[in-house]
Motif scaffolding. Structure first.
Motif, mmCIF file in Angstrom:
data_model
loop_
_atom_site.group_PDB
_atom_site.id
_atom_site.type_symbol
_atom_site.label_atom_id
_atom_site.label_comp_id
_atom_site.label_asym_id
_atom_site.label_seq_id
_atom_site.Cartn_x
_atom_site.Cartn_y
_atom_site.Cartn_z
ATOM 1 N N PHE A 201 0.681 -1.083 -9.627
ATOM 2 C CA PHE A 201 0.235 -1.880 -8.470
ATOM 3 C C PHE A 201 -0.832 -1.640 -7.900
ATOM 4 C CE2 PHE A 201 5.220 -1.957 -8.527
ATOM 5 C CZ PHE A 201 5.308 -3.369 -8.597
ATOM 6 N N PRO A 202 -1.543 -2.679 -7.149
ATOM 7 C CA PRO A 202 -2.598 -2.366 -6.447
ATOM 8 C C PRO A 202 -2.132 -1.413 -5.212
ATOM 9 C CG PRO A 202 -1.922 -4.659 -5.977
ATOM 10 C CD PRO A 202 -1.113 -3.897 -7.148
ATOM 11 N N THR A 203 -3.089 -0.599 -4.687
ATOM 12 C CA THR A 203 -2.684 0.262 -3.447
ATOM 13 C C THR A 203 -2.333 -0.494 -2.186
ATOM 14 O OG1 THR A 203 -5.006 0.374 -2.697
ATOM 15 C CG2 THR A 203 -4.433 1.953 -4.415
ATOM 16 N N ASP A 204 -1.961 0.151 -1.098
ATOM 17 C CA ASP A 204 -1.257 -0.458 -0.240
ATOM 18 C C ASP A 204 -2.742 -0.979 0.587
ATOM 19 O OD1 ASP A 204 1.095 -0.166 -0.521
ATOM 20 O OD2 ASP A 204 1.214 1.666 0.786
ATOM 21 N N GLU A 205 -3.762 -0.290 0.436
ATOM 22 C CA GLU A 205 -5.093 -0.453 1.164
ATOM 23 C C GLU A 205 -5.681 -1.994 0.732
ATOM 24 O OE1 GLU A 205 -9.602 1.066 1.646
ATOM 25 O OE2 GLU A 205 -7.840 2.508 1.135
ATOM 26 N N VAL A 206 -5.489 -1.992 -0.669
ATOM 27 C CA VAL A 206 -5.978 -3.246 -1.375
ATOM 28 C C VAL A 206 -5.255 -4.299 -0.905
ATOM 29 C CG1 VAL A 206 -6.131 -4.449 -3.744
ATOM 30 C CG2 VAL A 206 -7.143 -2.206 -3.214
#
Length: 143
Positions: free
Chosen positions: A52-57
């Motif tokens: 998955f994309p990071t939480d930041e992304v």
């Protein structure tokens, strides 16, 4: 119907979802299949695969769900002075997100290889300085 192997748990039991390495192998094949000069111009672009994309992304892109993003380009496009890296500039990178692609695959008729190739080429388009609108226009023109 019960006599079909597809209905047998033993038939499905050993099957597993494609791994991060499987997605990476599909991406490498797609990169190798790029025509010249695109293949040469893309050789320095790193390709990474994550679940998955990071939480930041997700936060930066204001995503409702991490399943909303299949891939991401990070870097400076060639038309934005990306041809000459500045000191300390990270290399251009394409991220492919396995779980969102697997969900998309489960809901559509495209092969997984077609999905990985489409996402990869879309993200590499950003490396060449194309916007999302540019790529949608190109894609629409091919249909």
């Amino acid at each position: 119907m019960a006599d079909k192997p597809e209905g047998d748990a033993k038939f499905w039991g050993p099957l597993a979802a494609p791994s991060l390495d499987d997605i990476e192998a599909l991406a490498v094949a797609a990169l190798d299949a790029l025509p010249e000069p695109f293949r040469s111009l893309s050789r320095d672009v790193e390709c990474r695969v994550a679940d998955f994309p990071t939480d930041e992304v997700c936060k930066d892109m204001e995503l409702d769900s991490p399943f909303d993003l299949l891939g991401l380009f990070e870097g400076v496009g060639l038309t934005d002075d990306g041809a000459s890296p500045f000191t300390g500039q990270m290399p251009n990178r394409v991220w492919l997100y396995r779980r969102p692609m697997l969900d998309y695959w489960a809901e559509h008729t495209d092969t997984l290889g077609e999905i990985v190739t489409h996402v990869l080429i879309h993200e590499i388009g950003h490396h060449f300085g194309l916007s999302d609108d540019d790529m949608y226009a190109i894609d629409d023109g091919l249909r």
